[in-house]
Design an enzyme around this catalytic site. Structure first.
Site, PDB file in Angstrom:
ATOM      1  N   LYS A  47     -37.928  70.290-122.128  1.00  0.00           N
ATOM      2  CA  LYS A  47     -37.018  69.560-121.240  1.00  0.00           C
ATOM      3  C   LYS A  47     -37.819  68.594-120.360  1.00  0.00           C
ATOM      4  O   LYS A  47     -39.054  68.679-120.297  1.00  0.00           O
ATOM      5  CB  LYS A  47     -36.243  70.553-120.369  1.00  0.00           C
ATOM      6  CG  LYS A  47     -37.120  71.337-119.418  1.00  0.00           C
ATOM      7  CD  LYS A  47     -36.355  72.464-118.745  1.00  0.00           C
ATOM      8  CE  LYS A  47     -37.270  73.244-117.835  1.00  0.00           C
ATOM      9  NZ  LYS A  47     -36.713  74.552-117.461  1.00  0.00           N
ATOM     10  N   TYR A 271     -50.340  51.016 -94.643  1.00  0.00           N
ATOM     11  CA  TYR A 271     -49.233  50.973 -93.687  1.00  0.00           C
ATOM     12  C   TYR A 271     -49.494  51.889 -92.503  1.00  0.00           C
ATOM     13  O   TYR A 271     -49.890  53.038 -92.677  1.00  0.00           O
ATOM     14  CB  TYR A 271     -47.918  51.406 -94.349  1.00  0.00           C
ATOM     15  CG  TYR A 271     -47.378  50.405 -95.324  1.00  0.00           C
ATOM     16  CD1 TYR A 271     -46.997  49.130 -94.909  1.00  0.00           C
ATOM     17  CD2 TYR A 271     -47.225  50.731 -96.668  1.00  0.00           C
ATOM     18  CE1 TYR A 271     -46.494  48.204 -95.805  1.00  0.00           C
ATOM     19  CE2 TYR A 271     -46.716  49.817 -97.578  1.00  0.00           C
ATOM     20  CZ  TYR A 271     -46.354  48.547 -97.139  1.00  0.00           C
ATOM     21  OH  TYR A 271     -45.860  47.643 -98.021  1.00  0.00           O
TER      22      TYR A 271
HETATM   23  C1  LIG Z   1     -37.489  75.594-118.068  1.00  0.00           C
HETATM   24  C2  LIG Z   1     -36.972  76.784-118.701  1.00  0.00           C
HETATM   25  C3  LIG Z   1     -37.807  77.632-119.450  1.00  0.00           C
HETATM   26  C4  LIG Z   1     -39.305  77.442-119.501  1.00  0.00           C
HETATM   27  O1  LIG Z   1     -39.852  77.942-118.314  1.00  0.00           O
HETATM   28  P1  LIG Z   1     -41.420  77.813-118.027  1.00  0.00           P
HETATM   29  O2  LIG Z   1     -41.683  78.646-116.837  1.00  0.00           O
HETATM   30  O3  LIG Z   1     -41.645  76.364-117.781  1.00  0.00           O
HETATM   31  O4  LIG Z   1     -42.101  78.273-119.264  1.00  0.00           O
HETATM   32  C5  LIG Z   1     -37.237  78.687-120.110  1.00  0.00           C
HETATM   33  N1  LIG Z   1     -35.909  78.910-120.048  1.00  0.00           N
HETATM   34  C6  LIG Z   1     -35.071  78.136-119.342  1.00  0.00           C
HETATM   35  C7  LIG Z   1     -33.638  78.437-119.304  1.00  0.00           C
HETATM   36  C8  LIG Z   1     -35.570  77.044-118.637  1.00  0.00           C
HETATM   37  O5  LIG Z   1     -34.737  76.279-117.929  1.00  0.00           O
END
Ligand SMILES: *Cc1c(COP(=O)(O)O)cnc(C)c1O
Length: 377
Positions: A47, A271
């Protein structure tokens, strides 16, 4: 523009934009570390564009190293992976724009369903084939997933949809609320909820669902959470939320110096003049700022690496640039500075940046802006 002269012909160096180089080999090594900790199937979670590293690049590297599934937030991200030619099963778990049942069925994209409303929304649609569904149990996070008291109703409704050929329940999903804690006792309530949920699914007449609960932290620290499959996200790109395991950083962020000058003692920088040089020194400008993902909140320890030495970032982070103080060393424009890279040597890591900004490394890699050019090395 009439000039066809390149910058180099004008006697200037060609200035490349800031660049994030993804290191697929590191993803493979991290997969191998996860593989050694679990006998379960591994889903590569890609993701947020593969945690900023390029979803397709990370997915391909993970699959080459043995990942059998992919996971994304929504159908759109999953469709992009399909369009890139990736054929392994893909699960999506949050589809705020609704369930496009047709896209899910034709793309063979699985959908996590965590409430009666979500299931009804799916059952209302027409699709050319049954949509593959993972029932999502709330295992103690109250962030999605079906609460325990609704579970039986959800299963009953799923059975109805199954008999009408609308859905196929293929999986059972949970998510660990204390994902960054390494003590296994904290996971016990979620684990027992998964066993109950699984039993109820099978008693309703469904076959044994592919069951998955653990993400990176659970994979690395608690085999009791592994079930049939584990979901590896952060770990793929070298982030271990449990801080128990040395993983491999999977990217390097570099930028060329675009401007260098000497400044007298007493010169305010950036800045608000929050930094004032205390001696005569060399200052260099890098073309990256908070719009590119350099957190504006960084402490005065923040630094970059040039030719094996660290130099501090001084003054405020601007939208598109930062200033570094290179002291007695001066570097010509075009010199490459490394903002972060894999662990080892003097190169700062995403962990260093997270520490300097008071955040977690995830936000450093997912916060990089569109101007940062993505390459693969
Ligand atoms: C992001 C996510 C993962 C992966 O988690 P990590 O700690 O990044 O390995 C697994 N399951 C779901 C539902 C997620 O949203």
């Amino acid at each position: 523009m009439t000039s066809t002269l390149g910058l180099s012909q004008l006697g200037l160096v060609d200035l490349l934009p800031p660049s994030l180089q993804t290191i697929p080999e590191a993803v493979g090594k991290n997969m191998a570390i996860a593989r050694a900790r679990t006998g379960s199937r591994i889903m590569a979670v890609v993701k947020a564009d593969g945690y900023g590293h390029g979803a397709i690049t990370v997915a391909q590297a993970a699959i080459s190293a043995g990942a059998e599934w992919l996971g994304t937030t929504d159908i759109e991200e999953a469709s992009a992976l399909r369009a890139a030619g990736l054929t392994v099963p893909i699960l999506t778990w949050l589809n705020p724009s609704g369930f496009d049942a047709e896209a899910a069925a034709t793309g063979r994209i699985d959908i996590a369903v965590g409430s009666l409303e979500e299931l009804e929304a799916l059952l209302k649609q027409t699709s050319p084939a049954a949509v593959r569904v993972h029932l999502h149990m709330d295992t103690g996070m109250a962030r999605g997933g079906c609460p325990v008291h609704e579970w039986d109703a959800l299963i009953a409704r799923a059975w109805h949809g199954h008999q009408r050929g609308k859905v196929r329940v293929v999986g059972l999903m949970g998510h660990l609320p204390l994902a960054d804690q390494a003590e296994s006792e904290v996971n016990a309530p979620a684990i027992s909820r998964m066993y109950q949920a699984r039993k109820a699914i099978m008693e309703a007449g469904f076959g044994a669902p592919l069951t998955h609960l653990a993400a990176t932290s659970g994979i690395l620290t608690d085999p009791a959470t592994h079930f049939g499959m584990v979901r590896l996200g952060a770990g793929l790109v070298g982030i271990d939320p449990s801080e128990t395991t040395e993983l491999h950083g999977a990217s390097r962020l570099t930028a060329p110096i675009v401007h260098s000058a000497t400044a007298k003692a007493g010169t305010p920088v950036g800045y608000g003049g929050t930094y004032i040089t205390d001696t005569s020194t060399s200052l260099s400008v890098l073309p990256l700022g908070y719009a590119d993902g350099i957190p504006r909140e960084i402490s005065s320890e923040a630094s970059v690496e040039i030719h094996g030495r660290r130099y501090p970032v001084v003054g405020r982070v601007s939208m598109g640039q930062i200033v570094i103080d290179t002291g007695a060393d001066s570097f010509p424009p075009g010199t490459t500075a490394t903002v972060f890279g894999p662990q080892g040597g003097l190169t700062p890591t995403i962990y260093d940046w997270a520490c300097w900004a008071g955040t977690i490394p995830h936000t450093i890699v997912t916060g990089l802006g569109p101007r940062v050019r993505r390459t693969i090395i």
